[in-house]
Design a protein around this motif. Structure first.
Motif, PDB file in Angstrom:
ATOM      1  N   GLY A 148       0.793  -1.303  -0.012  1.00  0.00           N
ATOM      2  CA  GLY A 148       0.065  -0.069  -0.106  1.00  0.00           C
ATOM      3  C   GLY A 148       0.980   1.274   0.006  1.00  0.00           C
ATOM      4  N   GLY A 149       0.193   2.571  -0.282  1.00  0.00           N
ATOM      5  CA  GLY A 149       0.873   3.483  -0.279  1.00  0.00           C
ATOM      6  C   GLY A 149       1.648   3.983   0.813  1.00  0.00           C
ATOM      7  N   LEU A 150       1.056   3.845   1.991  1.00  0.00           N
ATOM      8  CA  LEU A 150       1.887   4.287   3.401  1.00  0.00           C
ATOM      9  C   LEU A 150       2.653   3.102   3.702  1.00  0.00           C
ATOM     10  CD1 LEU A 150      -1.430   5.132   5.596  1.00  0.00           C
ATOM     11  CD2 LEU A 150       0.169   6.571   4.357  1.00  0.00           C
ATOM     12  N   ASP A 151       2.843   1.898   3.131  1.00  0.00           N
ATOM     13  CA  ASP A 151       3.762   0.954   3.511  1.00  0.00           C
ATOM     14  C   ASP A 151       5.209   1.277   2.563  1.00  0.00           C
ATOM     15  OD1 ASP A 151       2.630  -0.539   5.339  1.00  0.00           O
ATOM     16  OD2 ASP A 151       1.367  -1.596   3.867  1.00  0.00           O
ATOM     17  N   ARG A 152       4.921   2.288   1.567  1.00  0.00           N
ATOM     18  CA  ARG A 152       6.201   2.748   0.721  1.00  0.00           C
ATOM     19  C   ARG A 152       7.078   3.871   1.608  1.00  0.00           C
ATOM     20  NH1 ARG A 152       2.958   2.422  -5.127  1.00  0.00           N
ATOM     21  NH2 ARG A 152       1.983   0.816  -4.628  1.00  0.00           N
ATOM     22  N   LEU A 153       6.684   4.381   2.878  1.00  0.00           N
ATOM     23  CA  LEU A 153       7.161   5.416   3.289  1.00  0.00           C
ATOM     24  C   LEU A 153       7.975   5.187   4.578  1.00  0.00           C
ATOM     25  CD1 LEU A 153       4.048   7.687   2.663  1.00  0.00           C
ATOM     26  CD2 LEU A 153       6.208   7.683   1.583  1.00  0.00           C
ATOM     27  N   PRO A 154       7.979   4.053   5.183  1.00  0.00           N
ATOM     28  CA  PRO A 154       8.565   4.082   6.511  1.00  0.00           C
ATOM     29  C   PRO A 154      10.073   4.383   6.527  1.00  0.00           C
ATOM     30  CG  PRO A 154       7.640   1.798   6.042  1.00  0.00           C
ATOM     31  CD  PRO A 154       7.545   2.736   4.669  1.00  0.00           C
ATOM     32  N   HIS A 155      10.841   4.415   5.451  1.00  0.00           N
ATOM     33  CA  HIS A 155      12.180   4.966   5.514  1.00  0.00           C
ATOM     34  C   HIS A 155      12.116   6.562   5.473  1.00  0.00           C
ATOM     35  CE1 HIS A 155      11.207   4.734   1.463  1.00  0.00           C
ATOM     36  NE2 HIS A 155      11.853   5.362   0.981  1.00  0.00           N
ATOM     37  N   VAL A 156      11.054   7.204   4.751  1.00  0.00           N
ATOM     38  CA  VAL A 156      10.919   8.538   4.754  1.00  0.00           C
ATOM     39  C   VAL A 156      10.401   9.058   6.269  1.00  0.00           C
ATOM     40  CG1 VAL A 156       9.499  10.263   3.610  1.00  0.00           C
ATOM     41  CG2 VAL A 156      10.398   8.653   2.293  1.00  0.00           C
ATOM     42  N   GLU A 157       9.559   8.367   7.060  1.00  0.00           N
ATOM     43  CA  GLU A 157       9.342   8.592   8.307  1.00  0.00           C
ATOM     44  C   GLU A 157      10.463   8.412   9.216  1.00  0.00           C
ATOM     45  OE1 GLU A 157       4.629   7.203   8.141  1.00  0.00           O
ATOM     46  OE2 GLU A 157       6.297   5.558   8.785  1.00  0.00           O
ATOM     47  N   ASP A 158      11.252   7.714   9.030  1.00  0.00           N
ATOM     48  CA  ASP A 158      12.473   7.363   9.821  1.00  0.00           C
ATOM     49  C   ASP A 158      13.459   8.656   9.666  1.00  0.00           C
ATOM     50  OD1 ASP A 158      11.688   4.981  10.936  1.00  0.00           O
ATOM     51  OD2 ASP A 158      13.124   3.804   9.793  1.00  0.00           O
ATOM     52  N   LEU A 159      13.554   8.843   8.510  1.00  0.00           N
ATOM     53  CA  LEU A 159      14.690   9.972   7.901  1.00  0.00           C
ATOM     54  C   LEU A 159      14.506  11.277   7.657  1.00  0.00           C
ATOM     55  CD1 LEU A 159      16.907   7.257   5.752  1.00  0.00           C
ATOM     56  CD2 LEU A 159      17.108   7.856   8.225  1.00  0.00           C
ATOM     57  N   LEU A 160      13.619  11.663   7.506  1.00  0.00           N
ATOM     58  CA  LEU A 160      12.860  13.049   7.175  1.00  0.00           C
ATOM     59  C   LEU A 160      13.703  13.434   6.192  1.00  0.00           C
ATOM     60  CD1 LEU A 160      11.678  14.463  10.486  1.00  0.00           C
ATOM     61  CD2 LEU A 160      10.138  13.427   8.671  1.00  0.00           C
ATOM     62  N   PRO A 161      13.868  12.982   4.888  1.00  0.00           N
ATOM     63  CA  PRO A 161      14.799  13.734   4.135  1.00  0.00           C
ATOM     64  C   PRO A 161      14.252  14.907   3.466  1.00  0.00           C
ATOM     65  CG  PRO A 161      13.456  12.020   3.204  1.00  0.00           C
ATOM     66  CD  PRO A 161      13.116  11.862   4.563  1.00  0.00           C
ATOM     67  N   ASP A 162      15.150  15.697   2.933  1.00  0.00           N
ATOM     68  CA  ASP A 162      14.622  16.932   2.238  1.00  0.00           C
ATOM     69  C   ASP A 162      13.427  16.875   1.357  1.00  0.00           C
ATOM     70  OD1 ASP A 162      16.747  18.941   3.002  1.00  0.00           O
ATOM     71  OD2 ASP A 162      17.814  17.372   1.969  1.00  0.00           O
ATOM     72  N   ILE A 163      13.517  15.614   0.400  1.00  0.00           N
ATOM     73  CA  ILE A 163      12.640  15.263  -0.559  1.00  0.00           C
ATOM     74  C   ILE A 163      12.250  13.906  -0.565  1.00  0.00           C
ATOM     75  CG2 ILE A 163      12.276  15.294  -3.257  1.00  0.00           C
ATOM     76  CD1 ILE A 163      14.367  17.732  -3.439  1.00  0.00           C
ATOM     77  N   CYS A 164      11.286  13.508  -0.920  1.00  0.00           N
ATOM     78  CA  CYS A 164      10.952  12.085  -1.200  1.00  0.00           C
ATOM     79  C   CYS A 164      10.043  12.033  -2.606  1.00  0.00           C
ATOM     80  CB  CYS A 164      10.329  11.076  -0.199  1.00  0.00           C
ATOM     81  SG  CYS A 164       8.540  11.718   0.047  1.00  0.00           S
ATOM     82  N   THR A 165      10.153  10.903  -3.433  1.00  0.00           N
ATOM     83  CA  THR A 165       9.326  10.796  -4.539  1.00  0.00           C
ATOM     84  C   THR A 165       8.004  10.281  -4.456  1.00  0.00           C
ATOM     85  OG1 THR A 165      10.096   8.659  -5.122  1.00  0.00           O
ATOM     86  CG2 THR A 165      11.439  10.419  -5.798  1.00  0.00           C
ATOM     87  N   LEU A 166       7.106  10.789  -5.382  1.00  0.00           N
ATOM     88  CA  LEU A 166       5.894  10.313  -5.177  1.00  0.00           C
ATOM     89  C   LEU A 166       5.438  10.115  -6.534  1.00  0.00           C
ATOM     90  CD1 LEU A 166       3.248   9.733  -3.309  1.00  0.00           C
ATOM     91  CD2 LEU A 166       2.483  11.999  -4.047  1.00  0.00           C
ATOM     92  N   ASP A 167       5.269   8.678  -7.204  1.00  0.00           N
ATOM     93  CA  ASP A 167       4.791   8.168  -8.474  1.00  0.00           C
ATOM     94  C   ASP A 167       3.575   8.533  -8.640  1.00  0.00           C
ATOM     95  OD1 ASP A 167       7.736   7.595  -8.244  1.00  0.00           O
ATOM     96  OD2 ASP A 167       7.435   5.586  -8.995  1.00  0.00           O
ATOM     97  N   CYS A 168       3.111   9.354  -9.703  1.00  0.00           N
ATOM     98  CA  CYS A 168       1.546   9.876  -9.768  1.00  0.00           C
ATOM     99  C   CYS A 168       0.648   9.027 -10.534  1.00  0.00           C
ATOM    100  CB  CYS A 168       1.929  11.257 -10.012  1.00  0.00           C
ATOM    101  SG  CYS A 168       2.383  12.216  -8.645  1.00  0.00           S
ATOM    102  N   GLY A 169       0.904   7.609 -10.537  1.00  0.00           N
ATOM    103  CA  GLY A 169      -0.052   6.741 -11.311  1.00  0.00           C
ATOM    104  C   GLY A 169       0.449   5.605 -11.661  1.00  0.00           C
ATOM    105  N   SER A 170      -0.415   4.627 -12.225  1.00  0.00           N
ATOM    106  CA  SER A 170      -0.165   3.452 -12.656  1.00  0.00           C
ATOM    107  C   SER A 170       0.616   3.461 -13.948  1.00  0.00           C
ATOM    108  CB  SER A 170      -1.289   2.424 -12.468  1.00  0.00           C
ATOM    109  OG  SER A 170      -1.737   2.314 -11.010  1.00  0.00           O
ATOM    110  N   LEU A 171       1.095   2.331 -14.231  1.00  0.00           N
ATOM    111  CA  LEU A 171       1.802   2.560 -15.836  1.00  0.00           C
ATOM    112  C   LEU A 171       2.104   1.080 -16.079  1.00  0.00           C
ATOM    113  CD1 LEU A 171       3.338   4.481 -17.846  1.00  0.00           C
ATOM    114  CD2 LEU A 171       5.419   3.912 -16.562  1.00  0.00           C
ATOM    115  N   ASN A 172       2.006   0.819 -17.341  1.00  0.00           N
ATOM    116  CA  ASN A 172       2.421  -0.442 -18.031  1.00  0.00           C
ATOM    117  C   ASN A 172       4.121  -0.257 -18.183  1.00  0.00           C
ATOM    118  OD1 ASN A 172       0.377  -2.176 -18.732  1.00  0.00           O
ATOM    119  ND2 ASN A 172      -0.168  -0.924 -20.552  1.00  0.00           N
ATOM    120  N   PHE A 173       4.804  -0.675 -17.295  1.00  0.00           N
ATOM    121  CA  PHE A 173       6.306  -0.409 -17.050  1.00  0.00           C
ATOM    122  C   PHE A 173       6.974  -1.638 -17.405  1.00  0.00           C
ATOM    123  CE2 PHE A 173      10.143   0.180 -14.679  1.00  0.00           C
ATOM    124  CZ  PHE A 173      10.413   1.629 -14.619  1.00  0.00           C
TER     125      PHE A 173
END
Length: 304
Positions: free
Chosen positions: A113-138
């Motif tokens: 889930g979306g929140l489960d992609r953020l634990p390291h961001v919560e830990d480290l509070l970087p200046d910036i983190c990415t947010l991939d803004c949609g689904s895609l045939n990757f």
């Protein structure tokens, strides 16, 4: 839109692609990734974009301990650089084309889930983190980032006081990012990364980039990149349209045909393009001011 006169260079150090066996310069261990970040900063990058990998296998990882080690190693050097951590890991879905429901998720799937992609961001509070803004045939798999995942992720990033870099792989994703702004889930100035030439999103076509730039919200800060041999031409393309730039081994392994690059060499080449266009390279402090980030000392105090 006028040409950008003071260009922020981001270096994407290692990424999550299957590149480790294709170049000896792709950093894998936390020590290597941190050293590559310092190399890139010394070459002229104001921002470093960080993924981590399993030190034993080189496979992409979401291990928050690896992120912590990389960030701590960079900070221990005293290097002045803006830290940008990916929060895009955890969206990969691999399905059988003929029996997707019967066979379910196949090997290679890493979907949370979306929140489960953020634990390291919560830990480290970087200046910036990415947010991939949609689904895609990757490529041949799916990258999954639903609208509700994005709303929850954007809200949590906002609560943390971290700047989201909005990763835009196609025009519909830009449309939804503007919806997040309208809903109050993004703060000004917004920061966009226009990701071009990744199968099967927006092609690396100057006309497509121009149309996406035209569709950005007022006051947005933005950068763009393209893959492979288009990396350096896209540096010039982005600057001419008023944007910032991204280079690095996540997106391109070569300095020239048959010549494998380091991250520092790619940044040096980008600096040359910037200066040949008669404009300047932004420092980390100038990048912080433009992107609405806390000053370096203030963020260090806030995050302990």
């Amino acid at each position: 839109m006028p040409m950008n006169e003071n260009v922020i260079i981001t270096c994407a150090l290692t990424g999550a692609g299957d590149t480790v066996g294709r170049s000896p310069h792709v950093p894998v261990t936390p020590e290597q990734i941190a050293a590559s970040a310092v190399e890139a900063a010394e070459a002229g990058a104001a921002v470093v974009h960080i993924h981590v990998r399993d030190p034993e296998t080189g496979a992409p990882s979401r291990d928050r301990r690896l992120y912590r080690e990389v960030v701590e190693r960079i900070k221990e050097t005293g290097t002045d650089v803006v830290i940008n951590l990916t929060a895009g890991m955890g969206g990969d879905l691999v399905l059988d084309a003929d029996q997707p429901l019967e066979k379910g998720a196949l090997d290679g799937t890493d979907l949370v889930g979306g929140l489960d992609r953020l634990p390291h961001v919560e830990d480290l509070l970087p200046d910036i983190c990415t947010l991939d803004c949609g689904s895609l045939n990757f490529g041949d798999q799916l990258y999954v980032s639903t609208t509700e995942m994005l709303r929850k992720g954007a809200r949590r990033i906002q609560e943390l006081g971290v700047k989201p870099e909005l990763e835009i792989f196609d025009t519909g994703q830009l449309w939804f990012a503007k919806q997040l702004l309208e809903e109050g889930l993004l703060d000004q100035p917004t920061l966009f990364q226009l990701c071009m030439g990744i199968p099967w999103g927006a092609p690396a076509d100057p006309g497509v980039l121009q149309s996406m730039v035209n569709f950005l919200p007022p006051g947005a800060q933005w950068a763009s990149f393209a893959l492979g041999r288009m990396q350096m031409p896209w540096v010039a393309q982005s600057i001419l349209l008023g944007g910032n730039v991204r280079v690095g081994l996540e997106d391109n392994l070569y300095l020239s045909r048959g010549v494998k690059a380091t991250n520092g060499q790619l940044v040096e080449r980008a600096v040359r393009v910037v200066e040949d266009l008669g404009v300047s390279v932004a420092s980390a402090d100038e990048a912080r001011a433009r992107l609405g980030l806390p000053a370096r000392v203030g963020r260090a105090a806030a995050s302990g």
